[in-house]
Design a protein around this motif. Sequence first.
Motif, PDB file in Angstrom:
ATOM      1  N   SER A   1      39.917  33.255  42.837  1.00  0.00           N
ATOM      2  CA  SER A   1      40.245  32.941  44.224  1.00  0.00           C
ATOM      3  C   SER A   1      39.506  31.657  44.570  1.00  0.00           C
ATOM      4  O   SER A   1      38.765  31.112  43.752  1.00  0.00           O
ATOM      5  CB  SER A   1      39.846  34.095  45.160  1.00  0.00           C
TER       6      SER A   1
ATOM      7  N   VAL B   1      45.824  33.916  37.058  1.00  0.00           N
ATOM      8  CA  VAL B   1      46.192  34.390  38.385  1.00  0.00           C
ATOM      9  C   VAL B   1      45.360  33.622  39.403  1.00  0.00           C
ATOM     10  O   VAL B   1      44.126  33.683  39.386  1.00  0.00           O
ATOM     11  CB  VAL B   1      45.948  35.904  38.539  1.00  0.00           C
TER      12      VAL B   1
ATOM     13  N   HIS C   1      44.612  33.458  43.196  1.00  0.00           N
ATOM     14  CA  HIS C   1      44.769  34.143  44.465  1.00  0.00           C
ATOM     15  C   HIS C   1      43.980  33.404  45.548  1.00  0.00           C
ATOM     16  O   HIS C   1      43.274  34.002  46.366  1.00  0.00           O
ATOM     17  CB  HIS C   1      44.309  35.595  44.360  1.00  0.00           C
TER      18      HIS C   1
ATOM     19  N   PHE D   1      49.551  42.216  46.959  1.00  0.00           N
ATOM     20  CA  PHE D   1      49.180  40.972  47.632  1.00  0.00           C
ATOM     21  C   PHE D   1      50.401  40.078  47.904  1.00  0.00           C
ATOM     22  O   PHE D   1      50.271  39.063  48.548  1.00  0.00           O
ATOM     23  CB  PHE D   1      48.204  40.180  46.766  1.00  0.00           C
ATOM     24  N   ARG D   2      51.547  40.442  47.392  1.00  0.00           N
ATOM     25  CA  ARG D   2      52.640  39.472  47.352  1.00  0.00           C
ATOM     26  C   ARG D   2      53.593  39.602  48.532  1.00  0.00           C
ATOM     27  O   ARG D   2      54.008  40.692  48.900  1.00  0.00           O
ATOM     28  CB  ARG D   2      53.430  39.636  46.046  1.00  0.00           C
TER      29      ARG D   2
ATOM     30  N   LYS E   1      37.308  38.290  42.061  1.00  0.00           N
ATOM     31  CA  LYS E   1      38.150  38.702  43.181  1.00  0.00           C
ATOM     32  C   LYS E   1      37.334  38.695  44.469  1.00  0.00           C
ATOM     33  O   LYS E   1      36.428  39.505  44.640  1.00  0.00           O
ATOM     34  CB  LYS E   1      38.739  40.086  42.934  1.00  0.00           C
TER      35      LYS E   1
ATOM     36  N   LEU F   1      49.586  33.493  43.954  1.00  0.00           N
ATOM     37  CA  LEU F   1      49.817  34.651  44.818  1.00  0.00           C
ATOM     38  C   LEU F   1      49.478  34.437  46.288  1.00  0.00           C
ATOM     39  O   LEU F   1      49.577  35.361  47.079  1.00  0.00           O
ATOM     40  CB  LEU F   1      49.021  35.854  44.294  1.00  0.00           C
ATOM     41  N   SER F   2      49.064  33.234  46.671  1.00  0.00           N
ATOM     42  CA  SER F   2      48.719  33.033  48.081  1.00  0.00           C
ATOM     43  C   SER F   2      49.035  31.608  48.508  1.00  0.00           C
ATOM     44  O   SER F   2      48.191  30.894  49.041  1.00  0.00           O
ATOM     45  CB  SER F   2      47.231  33.346  48.306  1.00  0.00           C
TER      46      SER F   2
ATOM     47  N   SER G   1      50.535  33.193  37.683  1.00  0.00           N
ATOM     48  CA  SER G   1      50.796  33.813  38.989  1.00  0.00           C
ATOM     49  C   SER G   1      50.091  33.020  40.073  1.00  0.00           C
ATOM     50  O   SER G   1      48.874  32.821  40.012  1.00  0.00           O
ATOM     51  CB  SER G   1      50.295  35.259  39.011  1.00  0.00           C
TER      52      SER G   1
ATOM     53  N   TRP H   1      41.363  35.435  36.508  1.00  0.00           N
ATOM     54  CA  TRP H   1      41.771  35.692  37.900  1.00  0.00           C
ATOM     55  C   TRP H   1      40.756  34.969  38.764  1.00  0.00           C
ATOM     56  O   TRP H   1      39.561  35.201  38.656  1.00  0.00           O
ATOM     57  CB  TRP H   1      41.773  37.192  38.180  1.00  0.00           C
TER      58      TRP H   1
ATOM     59  N   ASP I   1      48.311  43.790  41.513  1.00  0.00           N
ATOM     60  CA  ASP I   1      48.558  42.462  42.057  1.00  0.00           C
ATOM     61  C   ASP I   1      49.694  42.478  43.077  1.00  0.00           C
ATOM     62  O   ASP I   1      49.731  41.685  44.006  1.00  0.00           O
ATOM     63  CB  ASP I   1      48.952  41.480  40.945  1.00  0.00           C
TER      64      ASP I   1
END
Length: 569
Positions: free
Chosen positions: A471, A493, A495, A63-64, A444, A524-525, A522, A469, A60
Amino acid sequence: MAFVLPGDILYIILDILGDQRDYNSLYQCAITSRCFTEHALQVLYKLYNTSPLRGGGTEDEQFRTRRTATTLARIRGKQDAITRKWATMWRSIALSALGFTYLPYYSYIRYLDLEDLGYLLGQTYIKKNREAFFTPELDDYLSHDYGMKGNKRLRSAPKSVDNEYAVSKIGSAIIKRPTLIRGISCNVQPSVLAEFLQQLPLLQTLTIWSGASLTDHAGDKIRNHCPDLKQFTIYSWQDQPSSNAEADSEKFLNELRPNTLEYFEVLSQSHLGPRSIRAIGAHSSSLTELKLTSLTVSTIAELASLAPLPALRVLVLTDSRGLPYDDVYYQLIRRVANWIGSCKALQRLELRHFVHDALLLAQTLPEESLRLSSLSLAGYNHITSLFHNVGDLHCASLFHKALHHQPSLRGLYLQGEGSDEVEHNECLVQAISKLHELRELELKGISDGFTTDHLMALTPFLPHLERLWISGDYFRDDAWAAFFCLPKLQSLVIHARSSFTVQGVLHFIAQLGPGNRGFSLSILSSAHDTDITEEGEKLIREVLKAELDGTFDFALALGEESETDEMSE
């Protein structure tokens, strides 16, 4: 009156610390009291190969984009400190094998990771600070070779020792001692590996860098000296200038006692061919995990011709080579699907760039006797080109629609290219919503087109979900409501491009209950204009820690800031 714990209770406590991989507490116990020292160090050195000294982290992190930065000097200083500890650990092990330490650290090892030692010796810090590892005793042990200068015999200089030689010599010193080593990882010459195998009667697992190391009658050595060795991991097995990987692998596998191989994995490039697969078939009754990569069409055809593997629980197939897209090839996909379906004990299936994987799974999953608990597919997309033998449907849609045939799935891991088409995303949501037993779900990239409505339609049907997870297209605070119906969620998560607020995150945390204890969140974006400032991050982190003993991680979207700067210019 002082109360003294019995010794066996203390040992139990230290073993618990070992199970928790609490390296610091074990070390503190070792230096606190003489009565703790030996057992604490035994537990610690059993775990030496899992220590975070070598690095670590998770995928992960790539990506940060962090808000905070540090100086290059500080980063290097931290890396040097880690390397010093790492060198001290290995130096103690090596010196103990030579009889120069108070305690026999080598005897505590259960998994000997000589690749780790080689990696350490290649570090810049060790090259510049040789004394951090090479004590006079080690230099003396590693400098026993002599060269000639005219008629004079010259001892080699300590600094001339190459890493491969040092690793082999230190490994040999450890292995010649009485040990309880059950596993070994190494990158050594065939003759050295043959020597090792003859002195490791308890060996159960072997990990090597190249299959070429197995060419010096390693199979015979294993048959005669390592009766419990049943697990092999090989990074690559390729043709060498004077070698043939297929013939060598066939010979090695046939040298083993039939039906003793339980775990066989090739991680990277390989030139294994049909003969290798037939030799694997000699272990059809015992094989429980099979992981192969970079297979050719002829090799895949031989795989499809194998008899069913009745004990096989895990199958991983990745990155095939030179595949022709013709009628024979699509017939081969059907044969492979039938073979996978014939492995009745199969629980975990992972595919990545193997053979039109979405189409293969669309033909495999409906098999009635197949009851998977984990399915992973990487590198596919919603918009797969049409094939004459699948009508007017996309392969991805066929795969998604076939998912409902595996209601026993507890883990689903999909990675690929998403779609903006509503029907594609709705098909995926409908397929996953029928998998009511899921504990882990990773989407993902393939869910990049998901909206909040898709989340709201999906999560109510996943009451047992513990790890997610996801997106998506763009999420705001109204998306949090989709996660309220997940009482067992432990890790989330996100993302997706998002614009959450501090208040929205805190409101979400307030809705979590006892089943979410230890919750990890998390984001993350995130958009750069979010109101989650550094102070907001700190507040969320403190609240989550106080309320649920949880953790919070936050990162800004990559590239967004530079794009904004370009527009302003």
